[in-house]
Design a protein around this motif. Structure first.
Motif, PDB file in Angstrom:
ATOM      1  N   GLN A  13       0.813  -1.220   0.000  1.00  0.00           N
ATOM      2  CA  GLN A  13       0.000   0.000   0.000  1.00  0.00           C
ATOM      3  C   GLN A  13       0.848   1.272   0.000  1.00  0.00           C
ATOM      4  O   GLN A  13       0.565   2.205  -0.753  1.00  0.00           O
ATOM      5  CB  GLN A  13      -0.953   0.001   1.193  1.00  0.00           C
ATOM      6  CG  GLN A  13      -1.854   1.232   1.201  1.00  0.00           C
ATOM      7  CD  GLN A  13      -2.847   1.226   2.350  1.00  0.00           C
ATOM      8  OE1 GLN A  13      -2.987   0.258   3.078  1.00  0.00           O
ATOM      9  NE2 GLN A  13      -3.542   2.323   2.501  1.00  0.00           N
TER      10      GLN A  13
ATOM     11  N   ASP B 128       2.328   1.817  -3.427  1.00  0.00           N
ATOM     12  CA  ASP B 128       1.274   2.151  -4.366  1.00  0.00           C
ATOM     13  C   ASP B 128       0.855   3.615  -4.210  1.00  0.00           C
ATOM     14  O   ASP B 128       0.701   4.341  -5.195  1.00  0.00           O
ATOM     15  CB  ASP B 128       0.080   1.214  -4.167  1.00  0.00           C
ATOM     16  CG  ASP B 128      -0.974   1.389  -5.236  1.00  0.00           C
ATOM     17  OD1 ASP B 128      -0.635   1.312  -6.436  1.00  0.00           O
ATOM     18  OD2 ASP B 128      -2.144   1.616  -4.868  1.00  0.00           O
ATOM     19  N   GLU B 129       0.706   4.063  -2.981  1.00  0.00           N
ATOM     20  CA  GLU B 129       0.320   5.450  -2.735  1.00  0.00           C
ATOM     21  C   GLU B 129       1.422   6.418  -3.166  1.00  0.00           C
ATOM     22  O   GLU B 129       1.147   7.471  -3.738  1.00  0.00           O
ATOM     23  CB  GLU B 129      -0.021   5.647  -1.259  1.00  0.00           C
ATOM     24  CG  GLU B 129      -1.307   4.947  -0.860  1.00  0.00           C
ATOM     25  CD  GLU B 129      -1.580   4.976   0.635  1.00  0.00           C
ATOM     26  OE1 GLU B 129      -0.769   5.557   1.404  1.00  0.00           O
ATOM     27  OE2 GLU B 129      -2.604   4.396   1.042  1.00  0.00           O
TER      28      GLU B 129
END
Length: 107
Positions: A66, A69-70
């Motif tokens: 995550q 990805d961010e």
């Protein structure tokens, strides 16, 4: 040691033998690969080690977590489906032959 090839925007290639357990970012910066800025030193907080993983390899690597990805939403160059942060790619024996392309800009 796995051999990883870094391709510059102008097509110039540099292949490095990188030790298992190091990150692509660290291997690139320690060997003077142009285009990997790595402002945060590998903390997944700057997106200046952005690379494009060769299409043949994209599905063979673990998916981004995550935080990566961010962070990829903040890349200076266009984010593509095969965009990754090289600080989050730890070299394994299975990566022998991996090819990554360096974007035309990091900042």
């Amino acid at each position: 040691m796995p051999r990883i090839t870094f391709i510059q925007p102008d097509g110039a290639e540099r292949t490095l033998d990188l030790p298992v357990g190091t990150t692509l970012m660290l291997g690139a910066t320690q060997n003077g690969v142009r285009g990997i800025v790595a402002e945060c030193g590998g903390c997944c907080s700057c997106a200046t080690c952005h690379v494009y993983v060769d299409e043949d390899w994209a599905d063979r690597l673990p998916p981004p977590e995550q935080a990566e990805d961010e962070m990829l939403f903040g890349t200076a160059a266009e984010r593509l489906p095969n965009s990754r942060l090289s600080c989050q790619l730890t070299v394994t024996e299975e990566m022998d032959g991996l090819v990554v392309r360096i974007p035309d800009r990091q900042v």
